[in-house]
Design a protein around this motif. Structure first.
Motif, short mmCIF file in Angstrom:
data_model
loop_
_atom_site.label_atom_id
_atom_site.label_comp_id
_atom_site.label_asym_id
_atom_site.label_seq_id
_atom_site.Cartn_x
_atom_site.Cartn_y
_atom_site.Cartn_z
N VAL A 1 0.85 -1.18 0.00
CA VAL A 1 0.00 0.00 0.00
C VAL A 1 0.89 1.24 0.00
CG1 VAL A 1 -1.86 1.20 1.20
CG2 VAL A 1 -1.66 -1.29 1.39
N LEU A 2 0.57 2.21 -0.86
CA LEU A 2 1.25 3.50 -0.81
C LEU A 2 0.33 4.45 -0.06
CD1 LEU A 2 3.67 5.26 -1.65
CD2 LEU A 2 2.43 5.78 -3.77
N LEU A 3 0.78 4.85 1.14
CA LEU A 3 -0.07 5.65 2.03
C LEU A 3 -0.05 7.11 1.62
CD1 LEU A 3 1.11 3.90 5.30
CD2 LEU A 3 -1.13 3.64 4.19
N PRO A 4 -1.06 7.88 2.07
CA PRO A 4 -1.10 9.30 1.69
C PRO A 4 0.13 10.08 2.15
CG PRO A 4 -3.21 8.61 2.64
CD PRO A 4 -2.25 7.47 2.83
N ASN A 5 0.82 9.62 3.19
CA ASN A 5 2.03 10.33 3.64
C ASN A 5 3.26 9.96 2.81
OD1 ASN A 5 2.71 7.79 4.49
ND2 ASN A 5 2.63 8.24 6.69
#
Lengths: 417, 417
Positions: B118-122
């Motif tokens: 997963v590529l997180l918003p941060n």
């Protein structure tokens, strides 16, 4: 407006989903034409500060009131269909670069037009300059997907305004042998560049051939200003090409609805295209019709909004019925950097143009920030993507042209008049 | 290969430029079918480790040699056309969410499927987890453009493999009332989830209705493995839907040419679709056929390459001739972050699916990095862009569902068997 219910925002859904081909309801096209006819007859079009245009309309049955002309739409269509060529050839210095516009040929693609600023590869922004301009022309020349190196890829902020048309034409003529676009700084400048380019191309034009395509913009709502009218006349009389365009901000310079915007814009371009034919029957023309939703809070156009892609699809069909080549938009976007938004909005706009069948795509590479910047990175990315989509290989890239001092000196002399 | 010259890379150019609608040469489709028939008859398809499938083929005229079956293409098409529904309904817990797949309905859209990371918003990357999964399901539920919340939006790395089908189904059933996709972890897991979902939906299915769509992949070249074969049988016999897909890497698991890849993939899906109908005449199916160019230097598929968009257009037409709904790809890309490349590649893939008329679009939101990551930011951006394209407003967003402890407890009991 005008009882049109056949084009709504949900139409984009049905145009983009389910059926598998871009289809446009023929009866909706007829309604747009009928709506435009009513606008031309009842509201009229203003032709500002150009008595010769008013005289011409008077000769051809227009009803004049001050600078407003009331026209008959069916008569304008008859004039256009009677003499406007369905296709024409734009010629470059290199005959292998000659490009037919229209007649089912693949779309010709030109870079962004009119950016005051440049986004450099190092992430910094700079004002457009002659040095950057020459670099951009070389990039356009090298890119196999770009068949027309365009005009005013960025603004030449470091060159006196009067000298810009000449410096731009020189860059296109010496750094590339592809066809490009002419200036509309003034009718005199347009003619000077036409002369220089005709000389540089050198070959006697055959019927249906010319060198330069010029952007002639209406000023929505329902107005043409003096300079575009005078340029249109001068260019058409020199048998060079005019791309007559209505570029509307939906909700600001045109109705907020798609149907109303198409009606208004079609009325505008119908008048402009007919004018070109009246001045010079058979002069090559391209039709352009765009509606961009306008955000009244930020006072900025929303490039990338799918409503404008729906306008694009209808515009192509309206031009097909008229029998003239049609303009498409390239990678226009409101994004401020070449991010996911820029990629997605630009690709969807370009896809709408390519898939609907536009004949000449402007802003095909480099557009960023509502057109206020040309991005070198996005220019390269888009030129590569279009080349891949259209089956061009890297082997079709053009090598930089050797510097030709005699050509440059000749051209400078000619352009200085 | 097979003398096919009708589909070349330059065809993409003519499909995407000049003519204005997506057209496919009918005779080319016939040549693909004929080529596939020859592959089925002369090369055959391997059905590994599943004697029941071999017995079934023997009953229906297949010639068996070890686990390879030689088949008659025209007979397979006859079987499929004879009983496969042209459209079917996927039902959610909320009857308002029931979605018809096929029959010219707008495409159903599901998120990315199968991302381990997963590529997180941060900007940080994390392994997929149950907590993130539940958040992704809630996002899919809230997004008006996403009509099917899919399956395995990310991998549940922190849950034991045996428990993952149950935990995923629970997330979809408790955090959303839209239809979603079933598990293919094993035939037993598939049946357990089918039971639980049927119970949660509660309504007696009418003819042509089911709850779950399952991804059944061939293993190119020309092979089906044991688990997909057993899942296909179990699912078809429960009258749930199978999306039979050939996902080929051009040059690695299929011929390097477009024509060869279409021929091989069509042979594979023809066999799989016919199997579903032989096990359970009338069982709902979707056809999926994809070719992604494969880079032999990096050993990675080149998502975003326009060749795969051409495959997409042909796949839709092949499915139309067969009379079954067809799968499209959403925003697939090779980009590592949600940049211009991601936006452009994803938008072009999605446009190819929507404009060619695909009925069920997988990977519609969130895909990044050859599918190895789901990006939360790209998920939101794409869900919004598709909603705008298809005319959904923010008012059609779904509110988070209230937590229902009885439903959750009931379902856990049922899923534990």
């Amino acid at each position: 407006m005008l009882g049109l219910q056949s084009i709504s925002s949900s139409d984009l859904g049905s145009a983009l989903t389910g059926h598998g081909i871009i289809t446009v309801d023929e009866s909706a096209l007829g309604q747009i034409e009928a709506g435009a006819d009513r606008v031309l007859e009842e509201v009229g079009i203003r032709f500002e500060d150009d008595p010769e245009t008013l005289d011409l309309w008077r000769e051809h049955g227009g009803i004049i009131k001050d600078d407003c002309v009331f026209l008959e739409g069916s008569r304008l269509r008859q004039i256009i269909r009677g003499s406007a060529p369905q296709s024409f050839v734009l010629r470059g210095r290199n005959p292998d670069r000659d490009t037919r516009i229209g007649a089912g040929q693949p779309a010709a693609i030109a870079p962004i037009y009119g950016a005051p600023n440049v986004l450099l590869p190092n992430g910094r922004r700079a004002a457009g300059s002659l040095e950057i301009y020459r670099r951009l022309v070389s990039m356009a020349h090298a890119a196999p997907a770009i068949s027309n190196t365009g005009h005013m890829i960025c603004v030449l902020n470091d060159v006196a305004e009067a000298d810009r048309p000449m410096e731009m034409a020189l860059a296109h003529l010496t750094l590339s042998d592809k066809p490009f676009m002419g200036t509309i700084a003034s009718p005199e400048a347009a003619e000077q560049v036409i002369d220089a380019v005709s000389m540089a191309v050198g070959r006697e034009p055959k019927a249906g051939e010319c060198e330069l395509l010029h952007l002639i913009n209406a000023t929505p709502p329902l107005t043409y200003k003096e300079n575009p009218l005078k340029c249109l006349r001068a260019i058409a009389q020199r048998r060079q090409a005019c791309m007559v365009t209505s570029y509307m901000m939906m909700g600001a310079t045109s109705p907020v609805t798609g149907a109303g915007t198409l009606i208004q814009g079609y009325a505008e371009v119908l008048a402009g295209l007919a004018l070109a034919q009246l001045w010079s029957p058979g002069a090559p023309v391209v039709m352009g019709l765009f509606g961009i939703p306008f955000d009244m809070r930020s006072m900025l156009p929303c490039y990338g909004d799918p409503a404008s892609h729906l306008m694009q699809i209808y515009a192509v069909q309206l031009a097909r019925r008229l029998g003239v080549p049609v303009r498409g938009e390239g990678g226009v976007t409101s994004a401020k950097m070449d991010d996911g938004q820029a990629g997605s909005e630009g690709a969807r706009a370009t896809a709408a143009s390519l898939l609907s069948g536009a004949d000449f795509i402007l802003h095909g590479a480099g557009w960023l920030e509502q057109g206020r910047s040309v991005s070198i990175g996005k220019f390269k990315r888009e030129a590569k993507a279009i080349a891949e989509s259209c089956g061009f290989g890297a082997d079709q890239s053009a090598l930089p042209l050797p510097f030709d001092p005699r050509l440059e000196a000749d051209l400078r002399r000619r352009l200085r008049g």
